[in-house]
Design a protein around this motif. Structure first.
Motif, short mmCIF file in Angstrom:
data_model
loop_
_atom_site.label_atom_id
_atom_site.label_comp_id
_atom_site.label_asym_id
_atom_site.label_seq_id
_atom_site.Cartn_x
_atom_site.Cartn_y
_atom_site.Cartn_z
N SER A 65 -18.53 63.19 -140.42
CA SER A 65 -19.63 63.52 -139.52
C SER A 65 -20.80 62.54 -139.58
N GLN A 66 -20.84 61.65 -140.56
CA GLN A 66 -21.94 60.70 -140.63
C GLN A 66 -22.07 59.87 -139.36
N SER A 67 -20.95 59.58 -138.72
CA SER A 67 -20.98 58.75 -137.52
C SER A 67 -21.71 59.46 -136.37
N ALA A 68 -21.79 60.77 -136.40
CA ALA A 68 -22.47 61.50 -135.33
C ALA A 68 -23.96 61.17 -135.29
N TYR A 69 -24.52 60.71 -136.40
CA TYR A 69 -25.96 60.44 -136.47
C TYR A 69 -26.29 58.95 -136.33
N ARG A 70 -25.28 58.13 -136.14
CA ARG A 70 -25.53 56.68 -136.00
C ARG A 70 -26.27 56.40 -134.71
N ASN A 71 -27.10 55.39 -134.76
CA ASN A 71 -27.84 54.90 -133.59
C ASN A 71 -28.77 55.96 -132.98
N THR A 72 -29.35 56.80 -133.83
CA THR A 72 -30.35 57.75 -133.34
C THR A 72 -31.72 57.27 -133.80
N GLN A 73 -32.73 57.83 -133.23
CA GLN A 73 -34.09 57.48 -133.62
C GLN A 73 -34.48 58.05 -134.97
N LEU A 74 -33.61 58.86 -135.55
CA LEU A 74 -33.87 59.38 -136.89
C LEU A 74 -33.63 58.34 -137.97
N GLU A 76 -30.87 55.92 -140.37
CA GLU A 76 -29.59 56.10 -141.06
C GLU A 76 -29.56 57.44 -141.81
N TYR A 77 -28.40 58.06 -141.84
CA TYR A 77 -28.19 59.28 -142.62
C TYR A 77 -28.41 58.96 -144.10
#
Length: 130
Positions: A65-74, A76-77
């Motif tokens: 699931s880490q890839s779900a958060y890639r390239n977000t304004q948040l 890196e996980y």
């Protein structure tokens, strides 16, 4: 998922960084990959009743699931923190290695310190194993 045996140097490093960041609030440390799980530490006042394999199967979902958060304004996980009635679980995954640490309540700054230290150890170990 099986229980396995990990390098004693990694065990010592993980225990050291957890004790430094968390102190007496440390409840347990568990190392896991997609294929194995091993509890490295359990505080003496706690019972060995947790379903480690069940926990590991759930926490291993983080590898995918880490890839779900890639390239977000948040950004890196970095870590997952779960709150429970009697404590907290902090999960850190780096590459193919993971660790979860359970603690008594801590300040957010200490959770951040803990997760940063765990990530550093896992990254170092993952690199040295490659």
């Amino acid at each position: 998922m099986s229980t396995g045996s990990i390098d004693q140097e990694l065990v010592d490093e993980l225990l050291s960084v957890c004790r430094t960041a968390v102190g007496d609030e440390l409840r347990s440390i568990t190392y896991f990959t997609e294929d194995e799980v091993e509890q490295l530490y359990l505080r003496s006042d706690l019972e060995r009743t947790a379903d480690l394999v069940g926990f590991a199967e759930h926490e291993a979902l983080g590898f995918r699931s880490q890839s779900a958060y890639r390239n977000t304004q948040l950004g890196e996980y970095e870590a997952t923190i779960r709150m429970f009635e009697n404590g907290y679980l902090t999960r850190v995954i780096s590459g193919e290695l993971g660790v979860w640490v359970t603690t008594d309540p801590l300040s957010m700054e200490r959770f951040e310190e803990l997760s940063t230290a765990l990530r550093s150890v896992l990254e170092e170990y993952g690199t040295s194993e490659a």
